[in-house]
Design an enzyme around this catalytic site. Structure first.
Site, short mmCIF file in Angstrom:
data_model
loop_
_atom_site.label_atom_id
_atom_site.label_comp_id
_atom_site.label_asym_id
_atom_site.label_seq_id
_atom_site.Cartn_x
_atom_site.Cartn_y
_atom_site.Cartn_z
N ASP A 140 -7.56 10.72 5.94
CA ASP A 140 -7.15 11.06 4.56
C ASP A 140 -6.59 9.98 3.61
OD1 ASP A 140 -4.66 10.49 5.52
OD2 ASP A 140 -3.64 12.32 5.30
N GLU B 200 20.37 -3.16 5.44
CA GLU B 200 19.79 -3.81 4.29
C GLU B 200 20.98 -3.75 3.24
OE1 GLU B 200 16.24 -3.44 0.94
OE2 GLU B 200 17.85 -1.75 1.33
N HIS C 104 8.37 -4.45 3.66
CA HIS C 104 7.57 -3.75 2.81
C HIS C 104 7.91 -4.00 1.16
CE1 HIS C 104 11.36 -1.51 3.58
NE2 HIS C 104 11.08 -0.85 2.30
N ASP C 105 9.17 -4.63 0.87
CA ASP C 105 9.59 -4.88 -0.16
C ASP C 105 8.94 -6.23 -0.90
OD1 ASP C 105 10.79 -2.37 -0.67
OD2 ASP C 105 12.78 -3.38 -0.12
N ASP D 29 -0.57 7.35 9.52
CA ASP D 29 0.25 8.56 10.00
C ASP D 29 0.60 8.15 11.37
OD1 ASP D 29 -2.27 8.94 11.88
OD2 ASP D 29 -3.25 9.86 10.16
N ASP E 92 19.27 1.73 4.68
CA ASP E 92 18.93 1.25 3.37
C ASP E 92 19.97 1.13 2.53
OD1 ASP E 92 16.41 1.24 1.73
OD2 ASP E 92 17.26 2.69 0.57
N ASP F 161 -4.63 5.03 9.89
CA ASP F 161 -4.94 6.36 9.55
C ASP F 161 -5.77 6.97 10.60
OD1 ASP F 161 -5.55 8.79 8.24
OD2 ASP F 161 -6.86 7.93 6.66
N ASP G 293 14.55 4.59 9.81
CA ASP G 293 15.07 4.07 8.53
C ASP G 293 16.20 5.42 7.93
OD1 ASP G 293 15.28 2.84 5.82
OD2 ASP G 293 13.11 2.06 6.27
N ASN H 55 -6.72 10.19 10.60
CA ASN H 55 -7.40 11.55 10.00
C ASN H 55 -8.10 11.44 8.95
OD1 ASN H 55 -5.44 11.51 8.36
ND2 ASN H 55 -4.48 13.56 8.98
#
Ligand code: TEU
Length: 534
Positions: free
Chosen positions: A26, A247, A316-317, A30, A194, A22, A99, A24
């Site tokens: 938040d 995938e 990520h899964d 990013d 995907d 990150d 993706d 910034n």
């Protein structure tokens, strides 16, 4: 002879942008954050980045619900930031793979908004019906929801905010081709596609009743899907020499081959799932018991099944590999390195998931309130209606939740692991003080430095990049295989346990997670060794 492609020698690194870095404050990772770490990725020795979705999205499924395929979500930055990322990556010899989510869009996409209002030309962009069938969704529950505006049901194989596109409408093919060209013209190298093998629905008949995914047969790896893939490749992808990895959920070897063998001219590679499901008994969430032998057999089978494999132990899964297949306690360092030895010596393109190179572990949350994943919450909700104890339900979430791999990358020992200066969207794992990038950069014995050295070794070694694969021994916790190229051979020996194991192999050690010159036939705890036999 066909020219060799970059991805046949290369290594891909997956970035899940909201969890990477990150810039910034938040709380969300990013694109400028990614740019700030490119030097580190170059130093690691990767060839391409697969970027999980950065498109405009209401983020119900963390970007896999796309509201505009040609815009960057403000959470991640601007299109200018993206163009910078492409240029900065290119300057470091790193390609970008996008993706591509084309089974469904977000319900906030203007196509869906127009379709639900039956606007001319958009009536059939999605799959509408007066009567839902019995299909089940991937996130649990039914796959249909009623839309008040249109007065009809629509199909969504994932969250209800992710309506499935209607590929029977030729307009969808046109729209998707335009999207591909938009990104390829910018200079991206290709796409990770995907859930690509479920995009074409043969029919909308009821499926055989089943507690999970009733209806799968009606849309799984269909001839219609093959036709779409060939079209996309012929009309667009081949013109740019673009790379695709699909995938492909629930594929067997035959289905896998049909999707990615070179002569088919469909996908270049696929992510198969079988090896990631070897510890599942029945439904994976109900039991966690890892049997290495089953895992090895599955890997070996798939190494033979395909001409070219996309190899991965994390994304990520999926939960973190060191927690799942290794030992995230006493043998954290050794077992993470052993897994690296395996990942980077199999035949095919290795995929490293952010944080894997420092051995990031599963989450340390203690309650559902700390989790965000839509799938985990849906499943937990369903489990609450079943006669299960709370301890059991929690164990099920803990071993399977996708949030295991979605905590911020642990860059250093400052608060929140240096992932953000603000409040992270998902708490950072408390072990960041001991497991982090900065500390591992300084430590010659770290997992990170092992990855770097191993990637160098692989780059300089034709046998590993080009050789064939043959298993030599699969027994209990031990996996031994050989790679061979033009008469040259390397043998890889792996021990998936804390117990020393005797093996009938000896030779000069070329690489490994225990420093030694000779390998004398005994694998130490969690050892991974590459030897020249003799
Ligand atoms: O994943 C598809 C998929 O099969 C998983 O969501 C699966 O249900 C899950 O891993 C089981 O734990 C892709 C994306 O990778 C995923 O992040 C998206 O949520 C999904 O498609 C929908 O786009």
């Amino acid at each position: 002879m066909e020219q060799r492609k970059w991805w046949q020698d290369g290594v891909v690194y997956q970035i899940y942008p909201r969890s990477f870095c990150d810039s910034n404050g938040d709380g969300y990772g990013d694109i400028p954050g990614i740019i700030s770490k490119l030097d580190k990725l170059q130093d690691l020795g990767i060839d391409a980045i697969w970027l999980s979705p950065v498109y405009k999205s209401p983020q119900v499924d963390n970007g896999y619900d796309i509201a505009d395929y040609k815009a960057i979500d403000p959470m991640f930055g601007t299109m200018e930031d993206f163009d910078n990322l492409l240029a900065e990556a290119k300057a470091r010899g790193i390609r970008i793979i996008m993706d591509l989510v084309i089974n469904h869009t977000s319900d906030q996409h203007e196509w869906f908004q127009k379709s639900r209002r039956r606007e001319k030309g958009y009536e059939d962009y999605y799959i509408w019906s007066d009567k839902p069938n019995n299909w089940g969704g991937f996130f649990g529950g039914g796959a249909w929801d009623f839309d008040e505006v249109r007065g009809q049901y629509y199909l969504h194989l994932f969250a209800k905010e992710q309506p499935d596109l209607n590929w029977r409408n030729p307009k969808i093919m046109e729209e998707v081709q335009e999207i591909l060209r938009f990104w390829l013209d910018k200079g991206v190298a290709g796409f990770r596609c995907d859930v690509i093998n479920i995009i074409w629905k043969n029919d909308l008949e009821n499926g055989v009743p089943s507690p999970i995914l009733a209806g799968l047969k009606h849309y799984h790896s269909t001839p219609g899907c093959h036709a779409i893939l060939r079209r996309l490749r012929r009309d667009v992808l081949d013109k740019y020499d673009a790379y695709t990895v699909g995938e492909t959920v629930f594929v067997n070897e035959q289905q896998g081959r049909e999707l990615c063998e070179p002569h088919r001219k469909e996908l270049d590679e696929i992510f198969s799932f079988e090896h990631m499901e070897t510890e599942q008994i029945g439904v994976k969430w109900f039991k966690h018991s890892f049997k290495p032998e089953k895992f090895f057999r599955s890997i070996a089978k798939w190494q033979h099944a395909l001409t070219w494999n996309a190899n991965y132990f994390e994304n990520h899964d999926q939960p973190r590999s060191v927690s799942r297949f290794g030992d995230d306690g006493e043998y954290h360092n050794k077992s993470a390195k052993m897994l690296a030895t395996m990942l980077l010596t199999l035949k095919g393109t290795p995929y490293i998931y952010e944080g894997q190179e420092i051995g990031m572990t599963n989450f340390d949350f203690t309650s559902m309130d700390e989790l965000q994943d839509v799938e985990s919450h849906n499943i937990y909700g369903i489990a609450k209606k079943l006669p299960l104890s709370e301890a059991y339900r929690w164990k099920m979430i803990k071993t399977s939740s996708r949030d295991n791999a979605r905590q911020g990358v642990q860059w250093d020992s400052s608060p929140n692991g240096g992932f953000t200066s603000g409040t992270p969207w998902l708490a950072v794992n408390r072990n960041y003080e001991t497991i982090n990038y900065a500390a591992q950069e300084l430590d010659p014995d770290s997992i990170l430095n092992y990855y770097k050295a191993m990637l160098r070794f692989r780059r300089e070694n034709e046998v590993l990049r080009r050789g064939g694969f043959n298993e030599r021994l699969i027994k209990g916790n031990v996996f031994v295989y050989e790679r061979e190229y033009e008469g040259k051979k390397l043998t890889v020996l792996l021990n998936f346990s804390a117990k020393a194991e005797k093996v009938p192999f000896k030779g000069r050690q070329a690489f490994g997670n225990y420093e030694k010159k000779e390998f004398v036939g005994i694998l130490a705890p969690w050892e991974g060794a590459i030897i020249e036999e003799g």
